[in-house]
Design a protein around this motif. Structure first.
Motif, short mmCIF file in Angstrom:
data_model
loop_
_atom_site.label_atom_id
_atom_site.label_comp_id
_atom_site.label_asym_id
_atom_site.label_seq_id
_atom_site.Cartn_x
_atom_site.Cartn_y
_atom_site.Cartn_z
N ASP A 19 50.87 35.53 45.05
CA ASP A 19 51.12 36.04 43.70
C ASP A 19 49.82 36.54 43.07
OD1 ASP A 19 53.87 35.47 43.74
OD2 ASP A 19 53.54 33.42 43.06
N LEU A 20 49.05 35.61 42.53
CA LEU A 20 47.83 35.96 41.81
C LEU A 20 46.68 35.10 42.31
CD1 LEU A 20 46.24 37.35 39.49
CD2 LEU A 20 47.10 35.53 37.98
N LEU A 21 45.55 35.73 42.62
CA LEU A 21 44.32 35.02 42.98
C LEU A 21 43.35 35.18 41.83
CD1 LEU A 21 42.43 33.54 44.92
CD2 LEU A 21 41.86 35.76 45.92
N GLU A 22 42.97 34.06 41.22
CA GLU A 22 41.99 34.05 40.12
C GLU A 22 40.70 33.45 40.63
OE1 GLU A 22 43.12 32.52 36.23
OE2 GLU A 22 45.20 32.52 36.91
N LEU A 23 39.64 34.24 40.58
CA LEU A 23 38.32 33.75 40.98
C LEU A 23 37.49 33.56 39.72
CD1 LEU A 23 37.71 35.99 44.10
CD2 LEU A 23 38.72 33.71 43.98
N GLN A 24 37.23 32.30 39.39
CA GLN A 24 36.48 31.93 38.21
C GLN A 24 34.98 32.17 38.47
OE1 GLN A 24 38.02 30.94 35.34
NE2 GLN A 24 39.96 31.30 36.36
N PRO A 25 34.12 32.08 37.45
CA PRO A 25 32.71 32.45 37.60
C PRO A 25 31.93 31.72 38.70
CG PRO A 25 33.27 32.27 35.28
CD PRO A 25 34.47 31.78 36.05
N LYS A 26 32.29 30.49 39.03
CA LYS A 26 31.54 29.75 40.05
C LYS A 26 32.24 29.73 41.40
CE LYS A 26 28.99 27.03 36.75
NZ LYS A 26 28.56 25.72 36.29
N ALA A 27 33.25 30.57 41.57
CA ALA A 27 33.98 30.64 42.84
C ALA A 27 33.09 31.23 43.93
CB ALA A 27 35.24 31.48 42.68
N ARG A 28 33.14 30.59 45.11
CA ARG A 28 32.43 31.11 46.28
C ARG A 28 33.38 31.02 47.46
NH1 ARG A 28 29.39 27.13 44.37
NH2 ARG A 28 29.38 26.01 46.34
N GLY B 81 30.23 36.66 38.45
CA GLY B 81 29.58 35.49 39.03
C GLY B 81 30.28 35.00 40.29
N ALA B 82 31.57 35.28 40.43
CA ALA B 82 32.31 34.88 41.64
C ALA B 82 31.83 35.72 42.82
CB ALA B 82 33.82 35.08 41.43
N THR B 83 31.78 35.10 44.01
CA THR B 83 31.34 35.82 45.19
C THR B 83 32.31 35.64 46.34
OG1 THR B 83 29.99 33.98 46.02
CG2 THR B 83 28.89 35.58 44.59
N ILE B 84 32.42 36.70 47.15
CA ILE B 84 33.24 36.68 48.37
C ILE B 84 32.39 37.21 49.50
CG2 ILE B 84 35.28 37.57 49.55
CD1 ILE B 84 36.52 37.99 46.75
N ASP B 85 32.24 36.41 50.56
CA ASP B 85 31.54 36.86 51.76
C ASP B 85 32.62 37.04 52.82
OD1 ASP B 85 29.88 37.46 53.84
OD2 ASP B 85 28.85 35.51 53.88
N GLY B 86 33.28 38.18 52.80
CA GLY B 86 34.39 38.46 53.70
C GLY B 86 35.07 39.75 53.27
N GLU B 87 36.17 40.06 53.90
CA GLU B 87 36.91 41.28 53.60
C GLU B 87 38.05 40.99 52.63
OE1 GLU B 87 38.27 43.14 57.17
OE2 GLU B 87 36.24 43.31 57.99
N LEU B 88 38.37 41.99 51.79
CA LEU B 88 39.49 41.92 50.87
C LEU B 88 40.63 42.77 51.40
CD1 LEU B 88 37.57 42.37 47.51
CD2 LEU B 88 38.63 40.28 48.34
N HIS B 89 41.83 42.21 51.44
CA HIS B 89 43.01 42.93 51.93
C HIS B 89 44.16 42.71 50.96
CE1 HIS B 89 41.20 43.60 55.88
NE2 HIS B 89 40.76 42.36 55.79
N PRO B 90 44.57 43.74 50.22
CA PRO B 90 45.74 43.57 49.35
C PRO B 90 47.01 43.46 50.19
CG PRO B 90 44.90 45.81 49.22
CD PRO B 90 43.95 45.04 50.09
N LEU B 91 47.88 42.52 49.84
CA LEU B 91 49.14 42.34 50.57
C LEU B 91 50.04 43.54 50.40
CD1 LEU B 91 49.90 38.59 49.78
CD2 LEU B 91 49.10 39.55 51.93
#
Length: 129
Positions: free
Chosen positions: A80-89, A104-114
């Motif tokens: 449904d919904l992914l919420e990444l708050q400021p300290k999300a890693r 402030g949130a970070t993702i070390d990977g690929e993003l794929h919309p469903l």
């Protein structure tokens, strides 16, 4: 998707608690401790997973509405919904239906919309005059 009732948080993994193994849950789950293993929502109802600022998860995460403000090492899928708050890693690939990411949130990977998986492949119009 967003106007529906939010599931109740029925389970809490408290700060200072470490769980080694797979977790399957229905309704809502909040994690303030550490989980080493996969976390999967089950059932046909809406689900919510909250991974707080103090939490650490090492494993695959899959649920309907996912809120992250801690560390996740592994792939994340939100139906449904992914919420990444400021300290999300997140260290891992992310699949989502809708994404809300705070500064402030970070993702070390690929993003794929469903959504993109449901779209038909591109068809070029032919010039049949």
């Amino acid at each position: 998707m967003f106007g529906k009732k939010t599931p109740a948080i029925r389970t809490l993994i408290g700060e200072g608690t470490v769980i080694n193994g797979e977790i399957k849950f229905a309704d809502g789950l909040r994690i303030d401790g550490e989980v080493v293993g996969n976390i999967t929502a089950v059932g046909d109802k809406r689900t919510m997973l909250v991974i707080s600022e103090k939490a650490k998860v090492s494993g695959r995460v899959r649920a309907g509405h996912v809120i992250i403000n801690g560390l996740v090492t592994g792939p994340v899928e939100s139906e449904d919904l992914l919420e990444l708050q400021p300290k999300a890693r997140i260290v891992g690939d992310v699949r989502y239906e809708a994404l809300e990411m705070h500064q402030g949130a970070t993702i070390d990977g690929e993003l794929h919309p469903l959504k993109s998986e449901d779209k038909p492949s591109l068809k070029l119009a032919s010039n049949n005059s």
